[in-house]
Design a protein around this motif. Structure first.
Motif, PDB file in Angstrom:
ATOM      1  N   LEU A 102      46.898 -66.982 -16.008  1.00  0.00           N
ATOM      2  CA  LEU A 102      47.523 -65.771 -16.532  1.00  0.00           C
ATOM      3  C   LEU A 102      48.942 -65.621 -16.002  1.00  0.00           C
ATOM      4  N   ASP A 103      49.124 -65.877 -14.725  1.00  0.00           N
ATOM      5  CA  ASP A 103      50.453 -65.765 -14.126  1.00  0.00           C
ATOM      6  C   ASP A 103      51.410 -66.765 -14.757  1.00  0.00           C
ATOM      7  N   GLU A 104      50.953 -67.982 -14.983  1.00  0.00           N
ATOM      8  CA  GLU A 104      51.799 -69.005 -15.598  1.00  0.00           C
ATOM      9  C   GLU A 104      52.182 -68.611 -17.023  1.00  0.00           C
ATOM     10  N   LEU A 105      51.212 -68.097 -17.771  1.00  0.00           N
ATOM     11  CA  LEU A 105      51.493 -67.697 -19.146  1.00  0.00           C
ATOM     12  C   LEU A 105      52.463 -66.525 -19.201  1.00  0.00           C
ATOM     13  N   CYS A 106      52.318 -65.604 -18.250  1.00  0.00           N
ATOM     14  CA  CYS A 106      53.232 -64.466 -18.205  1.00  0.00           C
ATOM     15  C   CYS A 106      54.650 -64.949 -17.898  1.00  0.00           C
ATOM     16  N   ALA A 107      54.774 -65.879 -16.974  1.00  0.00           N
ATOM     17  CA  ALA A 107      56.090 -66.424 -16.648  1.00  0.00           C
ATOM     18  C   ALA A 107      56.688 -67.144 -17.852  1.00  0.00           C
ATOM     19  N   THR A 108      55.852 -67.847 -18.611  1.00  0.00           N
ATOM     20  CA  THR A 108      56.326 -68.532 -19.815  1.00  0.00           C
ATOM     21  C   THR A 108      56.860 -67.529 -20.830  1.00  0.00           C
ATOM     22  N   GLY A 109      56.126 -66.429 -21.008  1.00  0.00           N
ATOM     23  CA  GLY A 109      56.572 -65.401 -21.940  1.00  0.00           C
ATOM     24  C   GLY A 109      57.862 -64.737 -21.495  1.00  0.00           C
ATOM     25  N   GLU A 110      57.965 -64.458 -20.219  1.00  0.00           N
ATOM     26  CA  GLU A 110      59.186 -63.843 -19.687  1.00  0.00           C
ATOM     27  C   GLU A 110      60.388 -64.760 -19.863  1.00  0.00           C
ATOM     28  N   ALA A 111      60.174 -66.069 -19.660  1.00  0.00           N
ATOM     29  CA  ALA A 111      61.259 -67.031 -19.847  1.00  0.00           C
ATOM     30  C   ALA A 111      61.667 -67.117 -21.311  1.00  0.00           C
TER      31      ALA A 111
END
Length: 221
Positions: free
Chosen positions: A120-129
């Motif tokens: 979840l954290d990785e996906l959130c970072a991907t979305g933010e980027a």
């Protein structure tokens, strides 16, 4: 023409082997849910078949399936058209999405795995980027994947399947609103990590309900 205005390379000739009807179905579903084929667009079987490099039969079968799922309207003596949902239909979709995903968030917070939280954290970072890069397609894709991951953590395959079907139906509305989602995604991750199922429900309920209110109203007429 049917495909005027589509992004370069968005529609490729299909490769065999594999069930052609499924390949055609998935291709058209993606084009409709992403609004590359917008509501009201006339879908001509012969033109679709020529562009995809297949016969008309798998195209016909795919359009029949898309019609039963609410993506396409089949009009007597006129042909197939991309379904244009009413405001009431849109409201109903978002209500159902909120119910399914709120329960999914509650279940996800009951016993999340470390691997799931990391994902979840990785996906959130991907979305933010993707938001920072102004890459709308990547933002929409990351949002869908994030919500699917929450449903996976819920551990209820039936719930996840239903939520996935509804998510595809509402994805066409994401482009103007999905950039605003990522702060709320961070709040959801925190609630799941804390195993606070009540808080996870609250965050997801507000998140999914707000998504509808953020969607611009349809013009009259």
């Amino acid at each position: 023409m049917l495909f005027n205005g589509l992004p370069q390379g968005s529609l490729r000739r299909l490769e065999r082997p594999g069930p052609l009807r499924e390949q055609v179905y998935q291709t058209l579903l993606q084009l409709i849910s992403s609004r590359s084929l917008p509501p009201g667009r006339h879908l001509v079987e012969s033109e679709l078949a020529a562009r995809l490099g297949v016969s008309r039969q798998p195209v016909h079968e795919a359009l029949q399936r898309l019609s039963t799922e609410g993506w396409v309207d089949l009009r007597p003596a006129q042909g197939a058209f991309v379904h244009d949902p009413t405001g009431e239909e849109t409201d109903q979709l978002f209500v159902v999405r909120a119910l399914l995903e709120t329960e999914g968030a509650r279940l996800a917070a009951v016993g999340p795995s470390a691997e799931g939280l990391e994902r979840l954290d990785e996906l959130c970072a991907t979305g933010e980027a993707a938001v920072a890069a102004d890459d709308v397609d990547a933002v929409v894709a990351a949002n869908a994947t994030f919500h699917a991951c929450v449903m996976d953590l819920a551990g209820n395959a039936v719930l996840a399947d239903l939520a996935s079907r509804v998510e595809h139906r509402v994805r066409r509305y994401y482009t103007p609103i999905v950039r605003q989602a990522w702060v709320e995604h961070r709040e959801l991750i925190a609630a799941i990590a804390a195993r606070d199922d009540t808080r996870a429900q609250q965050v997801m309920r507000a998140h999914t309900q707000d998504a509808r209110t953020r969607f611009p109203p349809r013009p009259a007429g």
